[in-house]
Design a protein around this motif. Structure first.
Motif, PDB file in Angstrom:
ATOM      1  N   UNK A   1       0.797 -23.895 -58.394  1.00 30.48           N
ATOM      2  CA  UNK A   1      -0.127 -23.002 -57.721  1.00 30.48           C
ATOM      3  C   UNK A   1      -1.540 -23.561 -57.807  1.00 30.48           C
ATOM      4  N   UNK A   2      -2.249 -23.551 -56.701  1.00 29.09           N
ATOM      5  CA  UNK A   2      -3.651 -23.986 -56.644  1.00 29.09           C
ATOM      6  C   UNK A   2      -4.507 -22.755 -56.373  1.00 29.09           C
ATOM      7  N   UNK A   3      -5.536 -22.560 -57.207  1.00 28.78           N
ATOM      8  CA  UNK A   3      -6.289 -21.307 -57.122  1.00 28.78           C
ATOM      9  C   UNK A   3      -7.793 -21.520 -56.956  1.00 28.78           C
ATOM     10  N   UNK A   4      -8.240 -22.756 -56.842  1.00 28.12           N
ATOM     11  CA  UNK A   4      -9.660 -23.014 -56.551  1.00 28.12           C
ATOM     12  C   UNK A   4      -9.780 -24.045 -55.437  1.00 28.12           C
ATOM     13  N   UNK A   5      -9.565 -25.321 -55.782  1.00 24.75           N
ATOM     14  CA  UNK A   5      -9.695 -26.412 -54.815  1.00 24.75           C
ATOM     15  C   UNK A   5      -8.394 -27.206 -54.733  1.00 24.75           C
ATOM     16  N   UNK A   6      -8.234 -27.880 -53.592  1.00 21.50           N
ATOM     17  CA  UNK A   6      -7.096 -28.775 -53.408  1.00 21.50           C
ATOM     18  C   UNK A   6      -7.586 -29.975 -52.615  1.00 21.50           C
ATOM     19  N   UNK A   7      -7.027 -31.155 -52.876  1.00 24.27           N
ATOM     20  CA  UNK A   7      -7.474 -32.347 -52.149  1.00 24.27           C
ATOM     21  C   UNK A   7      -6.549 -32.631 -50.970  1.00 24.27           C
ATOM     22  N   UNK A   8      -7.011 -33.510 -50.086  1.00 26.03           N
ATOM     23  CA  UNK A   8      -6.285 -33.787 -48.854  1.00 26.03           C
ATOM     24  C   UNK A   8      -4.915 -34.394 -49.128  1.00 26.03           C
ATOM     25  N   UNK A   9      -4.816 -35.270 -50.122  1.00 23.76           N
ATOM     26  CA  UNK A   9      -3.544 -35.926 -50.400  1.00 23.76           C
ATOM     27  C   UNK A   9      -2.490 -34.908 -50.840  1.00 23.76           C
ATOM     28  N   UNK A  10      -2.887 -33.965 -51.660  1.00 22.69           N
ATOM     29  CA  UNK A  10      -1.942 -32.946 -52.117  1.00 22.69           C
ATOM     30  C   UNK A  10      -1.495 -32.065 -50.966  1.00 22.69           C
ATOM     31  N   UNK A  11      -2.438 -31.664 -50.128  1.00 21.27           N
ATOM     32  CA  UNK A  11      -2.076 -30.852 -48.968  1.00 21.27           C
ATOM     33  C   UNK A  11      -1.114 -31.614 -48.059  1.00 21.27           C
ATOM     34  N   UNK A  12      -1.370 -32.894 -47.839  1.00 21.61           N
ATOM     35  CA  UNK A  12      -0.514 -33.690 -46.953  1.00 21.61           C
ATOM     36  C   UNK A  12       0.915 -33.769 -47.493  1.00 21.61           C
ATOM     37  N   UNK A  13       1.063 -33.814 -48.807  1.00 27.49           N
ATOM     38  CA  UNK A  13       2.409 -33.887 -49.393  1.00 27.49           C
ATOM     39  C   UNK A  13       3.215 -32.618 -49.151  1.00 27.49           C
ATOM     40  N   UNK A  14       2.516 -31.538 -48.857  1.00 34.17           N
ATOM     41  CA  UNK A  14       3.195 -30.255 -48.640  1.00 34.17           C
ATOM     42  C   UNK A  14       3.162 -29.837 -47.168  1.00 34.17           C
ATOM     43  N   UNK A  15       2.986 -30.792 -46.282  1.00 33.06           N
ATOM     44  CA  UNK A  15       2.832 -30.473 -44.862  1.00 33.06           C
ATOM     45  C   UNK A  15       4.017 -29.701 -44.304  1.00 33.06           C
ATOM     46  N   UNK A  16       5.215 -29.950 -44.818  1.00 32.75           N
ATOM     47  CA  UNK A  16       6.411 -29.303 -44.277  1.00 32.75           C
ATOM     48  C   UNK A  16       6.964 -28.220 -45.209  1.00 32.75           C
ATOM     49  N   UNK A  17       6.172 -27.818 -46.178  1.00 29.62           N
ATOM     50  CA  UNK A  17       6.630 -26.810 -47.134  1.00 29.62           C
ATOM     51  C   UNK A  17       6.472 -25.422 -46.517  1.00 29.62           C
ATOM     52  N   UNK A  18       7.564 -24.692 -46.327  1.00 34.42           N
ATOM     53  CA  UNK A  18       7.465 -23.373 -45.672  1.00 34.42           C
ATOM     54  C   UNK A  18       6.713 -22.340 -46.497  1.00 34.42           C
ATOM     55  N   UNK A  19       6.514 -22.606 -47.775  1.00 36.87           N
ATOM     56  CA  UNK A  19       5.781 -21.672 -48.630  1.00 36.87           C
ATOM     57  C   UNK A  19       4.272 -21.876 -48.541  1.00 36.87           C
ATOM     58  N   UNK A  20       3.837 -22.903 -47.842  1.00 34.58           N
ATOM     59  CA  UNK A  20       2.409 -23.196 -47.732  1.00 34.58           C
ATOM     60  C   UNK A  20       1.905 -22.725 -46.374  1.00 34.58           C
TER      61      UNK A  20
END
Length: 284
Positions: A1-20
């Motif tokens: 769980x991310x609750x403040x900031x997230x970086x672009x690389x982490x977001x890209x790794x979850x591009x197809x995650x239905x929970x995101x």
């Protein structure tokens, strides 16, 4: 769980995650159509557009036609319904972004915490950081998501009312910190603030001071050092701005710095200056 900031690389790794769930919060105070137009021109794949005016704010007038500010908080039930339309569930990881250093994305971050949802983060550096990392943008709309099932939980934030701020003029029980640009705080920008100035006793912390030269948030230790002189403790601090939007950027920065507990004055300057009897200070 991310609750403040997230970086672009982490977001890209979850591009197809239905929970995101990724929400584009771009906006322009002087051009309300800007956000939707920018989203249509190109956005992070899979993202949906969240309007500051339509989805993340409530009616400007309340009971008795009382002006509540330029971007009042939405009713909680209306906010929950909007979030469900985006497909947000109680266990969703929400990522908010803009192209303005997080000044609008932080509003969505705060609102989700307001209804008790912890899994929400702001994309550090926003769309520019995403593109600088070589990630794609698209004009294609994502397929509609099934309605979400997010529900209210105990709030992770707190607010103060305009009456609280009026009372504080004499009690000095908390310190008001204004996130507007320095010229607006001093009362020198009539384009945005027809009535210029600030609440007497307030201190100025321009939200962009939370960012480094790369447009990303400064390290936690540096933010902590910069905020420390402004108030005795986070619990004795109230963040405000022009209309309760960029004040959330300071609240996010405080969380990043490990200084949780400050409150938001949602009506902020636009509500305060709407009544001529409320005192106004100008200058530094």
């Amino acid at each position: 769980m991310y609750s403040t900031l997230i970086d672009a690389a982490t977001l890209a790794r979850h591009a197809d995650d239905p929970k995101w769930v990724v929400l584009d919060c771009r906006h322009d105070l002087l051009n309300p159509a800007f956000g939707r137009e920018a989203f249509a021109a190109g956005h992070i794949p899979g993202a949906q557009f969240a309007s500051i005016d339509d989805d993340l704010s409530g009616p400007k007038t309340g009971a008795g036609s009382t002006f509540r500010g330029r971007h009042p908080l939405p009713e909680r039930a209306a906010l929950v319904e909007a979030l469900r339309r985006f497909g947000i569930d109680g266990d969703s990881q929400v990522v908010a972004y803009d192209a303005h250093g997080g000044m609008y994305a932080a509003r969505l971050w705060w609102l989700l915490r307001w209804i008790g949802h912890e899994g929400v983060a702001v994309l550090d550096g926003g769309l520019p950081a995403w593109q600088a990392a070589g990630q794609p943008v698209t004009a294609d709309l994502a397929p509609p998501r099934a309605p979400g099932r997010i529900a209210e939980r105990p709030s992770l934030t707190r607010t103060v009312s305009v009456d609280d701020v009026v009372s504080n003029l004499s009690t000095q029980g908390f310190t008001v910190v204004d996130a507007r640009a320095n010229d607006r705080f001093r009362g020198e920008n009539e384009t945005i603030d027809p009535v210029g100035g600030h609440i007497p006793g307030a201190k100025n912390r321009f939200f962009k001071d939370n960012l480094g030269a790369d447009g990303k948030f400064k390290p936690a230790a540096r933010l902590k050092d910069e905020f420390a002189p402004l108030f005795a403790s986070p619990s004795s601090a109230v963040m405000q701005c022009g209309s309760g939007v960029t004040a959330c950027h300071n609240l996010l920065a405080l969380e990043v710095a490990g200084l949780p507990g400050a409150a938001l004055y949602p009506g902020s300057w636009s509500e305060w200056c709407a009544v001529a009897e409320r005192p106004v200070a100008t200058g530094a």
